[in-house]
Design an enzyme around this catalytic site. Structure first.
Site, PDB file in Angstrom:
ATOM      1  N   TRP A  39       1.771  -0.892   9.754  1.00  0.00           N
ATOM      2  CA  TRP A  39       0.753  -1.165   8.836  1.00  0.00           C
ATOM      3  C   TRP A  39       0.443   0.235   8.421  1.00  0.00           C
ATOM      4  CZ3 TRP A  39      -2.365  -6.151   9.115  1.00  0.00           C
ATOM      5  CH2 TRP A  39      -1.619  -7.460   9.348  1.00  0.00           C
ATOM      6  N   ASP A  94       0.663  -1.396  -0.123  1.00  0.00           N
ATOM      7  CA  ASP A  94      -0.200   0.260  -0.135  1.00  0.00           C
ATOM      8  C   ASP A  94       0.927   1.275   0.048  1.00  0.00           C
ATOM      9  OD1 ASP A  94      -1.610  -2.227   0.892  1.00  0.00           O
ATOM     10  OD2 ASP A  94      -2.180  -1.229   2.511  1.00  0.00           O
TER      11      ASP A  94
HETATM   12  C1  FRU Z   1      -3.911  -3.860   2.463  1.00  0.00           C
HETATM   13  C2  FRU Z   1      -3.269  -4.173   3.869  1.00  0.00           C
HETATM   14  C3  FRU Z   1      -3.835  -3.138   4.832  1.00  0.00           C
HETATM   15  C4  FRU Z   1      -2.711  -3.321   6.018  1.00  0.00           C
HETATM   16  C5  FRU Z   1      -1.545  -3.697   4.937  1.00  0.00           C
HETATM   17  C6  FRU Z   1      -0.553  -4.705   5.700  1.00  0.00           C
HETATM   18  O1  FRU Z   1      -3.228  -4.063   1.432  1.00  0.00           O
HETATM   19  O2  FRU Z   1      -3.758  -5.506   4.107  1.00  0.00           O
HETATM   20  O3  FRU Z   1      -5.187  -3.514   5.482  1.00  0.00           O
HETATM   21  O4  FRU Z   1      -2.862  -2.259   6.893  1.00  0.00           O
HETATM   22  O5  FRU Z   1      -1.987  -4.113   3.786  1.00  0.00           O
HETATM   23  O6  FRU Z   1       0.770  -4.535   4.968  1.00  0.00           O
END
Ligand code: FRU
Length: 537
Positions: free
Chosen positions: A81, A22
């Site tokens: 995250w 992300d």
């Molecule tokens: C989306 C996700 C988020 C999370 C992150 C972990 O791709 O699963 O919900 O915060 O990636 O890397």
């Protein structure tokens, strides 16, 4: 080139190696753009997640910095995250992000710059009060479904609001929290919005829009302002959105009539595009969308190539005049990479023809073509009202299925013998009182390699072919094709892995496999220069 370099891109954002997912906390500070992203410093697969960090003056060329946020506190020992940046009063950036705590619970944390006079914002300090939002038995929040805080917005009452993605059983929710000081957060009784049966809502986004490409700051409310709620559906891996009204006195989102159920199928992109996030660019008064595009390779193959994931070209995003959908367009800065232009005068594209667009480097190109079909609609095929799934329709009626008007469009990343190509095209149907335009991206012939996923994508395009031109712009970059139909009314992104149509061997064609001739009213194509992306100095 070594196998690790074969499918690297030349102007899309990616780290020099390893796993990326992300986009996180995009913002602009003291004239510099910042992008953080979910990154595994140790390898090409998901894990050990930190916030990697790059800055740019133009959103195209990027300089890498050391990781901005990495595990260092109880509230994030097991991972940092996704999250977002908010500009607090007086140009004061603050990051809210999800931390994974020692019990593997998802909690929300705050980090602020150590030194506000540093435009690069290299050092971030975590709040001693972290975690600021936690799952407890009392608040009924499931500790494995509580993540990805948005950019916060400031209400007329002086309190900040933020939403956090969540689910309870199968009900997806945007949980709402409020705070006066950005540190002590209280969960509101009601979520901002929720829908039964949608599963986990990852990476929510909530922002104001108007039907002008001039963007609005996230806290804007008032006359003529609509709001967008976007969620990344974990079940389907699609970024879906609804347009509606933010009833700020009650702090709820009210979708437009008809938009409620499952977000009525509106997607930012009908191909690969996930965990996206917008930010308000105060420098140029626009709202910009970032989105992650993952590989279509098997895990084994992306691990072998040593990297995984790219970011889409940042897109300007605003509300369509109809008020029914959003429109997206690659930020104008990308045009600075255009080199040698090849232009074609108005011409007929006869039924059955495939014409090469010569004079460009077709593996890294920007092409913009407009078709006119108004006088070619007698032979149009009938539309069956039971066809509600454009992706299915595109996979049944791919580029080699002849129709009345269409398929016509582009064959990109094509080999000279046309054994390999990705076809991005239109097909037109006649429904009861109107024409239906289908836009497809057909990857089925994209590679002689059997292994990558070659799913075909499709979207209905809200353009009237009787009165409007049908435009198609594709950004082509070695293993990625980002296509914008109808001046950004439908976007389809795909990842492809040609074995022959590589580098200088790649070709670009315009084709018409329908029974009717179509007119090309204009066509321009450019070779794209390499951008300077995260090169180590
Ligand atoms: C989306 C996700 C988020 C999370 C992150 C972990 O791709 O699963 O919900 O915060 O990636 O890397």
């Amino acid at each position: 080139a070594s196998p690790s370099q074969t499918y690297r891109t030349s102007y899309h954002f990616q780290p020099p190696k390893n796993w990326m997912n992300d986009p996180n906390g995009p913002t602009v500070y003291k004239g510099l753009y910042h992008l953080f992203y979910q990154y595994n410093p140790l390898g090409p697969d998901w894990g050990n997640i930190v916030w990697a960090h790059s800055t740019s003056k133009d959103l195209i060329n990027w300089n890498p910095h050391k990781a901005a946020i990495f595990p260092s506190q109880k509230g994030d020992v097991n991972g940092c995250w996704s999250g977002s940046t908010t500009m607090l009063r007086g140009e004061n950036p603050a990051i809210l992000y999800t931390g994974i705590d020692p019990k593997n619970q998802q909690v929300q944390n705050l980090a602020v710059p150590r030194n506000l006079s540093d435009p690069y914002l290299i050092e971030w300090v975590k709040s001693p009060y972290n975690p600021l939002m936690t799952p407890t038995p009392e608040n009924k929040i499931n500790s494995s479904s509580f993540r990805d805080p948005t950019t916060a917005w400031l209400g007329p009452d002086g309190r900040w609001r933020v939403i956090v993605g969540n689910k309870l059983n199968r009900r997806g929710k945007a949980l709402l929290y409020r705070s006066k000081d950005f540190v002590r957060w209280t969960k509101a009784q009601h979520p901002l919005y929720s829908i039964q049966g949608t599963g986990m809502w990852e990476c929510p986004d909530f922002y104001p829009v108007s039907s002008s490409p001039i963007g609005l700051d996230t806290s804007t409310i008032g006359e003529g302002v609509k709001h967008v709620l976007k969620v990344s559906l974990d079940d389907t891996k699609h970024d879906q959105y609804a347009i509606g009204t933010y009833a700020h006195s009650k702090d709820v989102f009210v979708p437009n009539a008809g938009a409620a159920e499952k977000f009525s199928g509106l997607r930012y992109d009908y191909g690969k595009f996930y965990a996206s996030k917008t930010f308000y660019d105060s420098l140029k008064k626009r709202r910009i969308l970032w989105g992650w595009i993952n590989e279509s390779l098997s895990r084994e193959d992306y691990i072998a190539q040593g990297w995984s994931g790219v970011q889409a070209i940042p897109r300007l995003i605003w509300l369509d005049k109809s008020g029914k959908q959003l429109v997206q367009w690659p930020i104008s800065e990308i045009e600075t990479l255009r080199q040698k232009k090849v232009g074609y005068p108005r011409t007929q594209l006869k039924s059955g023809s495939t014409v090469e667009v010569q004079g460009i480097k077709a593996a890294q190109a920007d092409v913009d073509v407009s078709f006119q079909v108004a006088s070619q609609l007698e032979q149009v095929d009938a539309f069956d009202p039971s066809w509600t799934d454009p992706q299915l329709l595109c996979s049944q009626k791919g580029a080699s299925v002849r129709g009345g008007t269409g398929p016509f469009g582009l064959k990109v990343l094509a080999s000279k013998d046309l054994q390999e190509y990705t076809a991005v095209f239109f097909r037109i149907f006649k429904a009861q009182n109107k024409y239906v335009v289908l836009m497809c991206s057909d990857q089925s012939r994209s590679s002689l390699n059997e292994k990558p996923d070659k799913t075909t994508y499709g979207a209905f395009l809200d353009v009237d072919p009787l009165h409007e031109e049908l435009s198609l712009r594709s950004l082509i970059d070695h293993s990625i094709v980002e296509s914008f139909g109808g001046k950004g009314k439908a976007c389809i992104t795909s990842r492809v892995y040609p074995t022959k149509a590589l580098g200088n061997e790649a070709r670009l064609y315009v084709f018409n496999y329908g029974k009717a001739n179509v007119a090309i009213s204009s066509m321009n194509a450019w070779t794209m220069k390499n951008a300077s992306i995260n090169r180590k100095n």
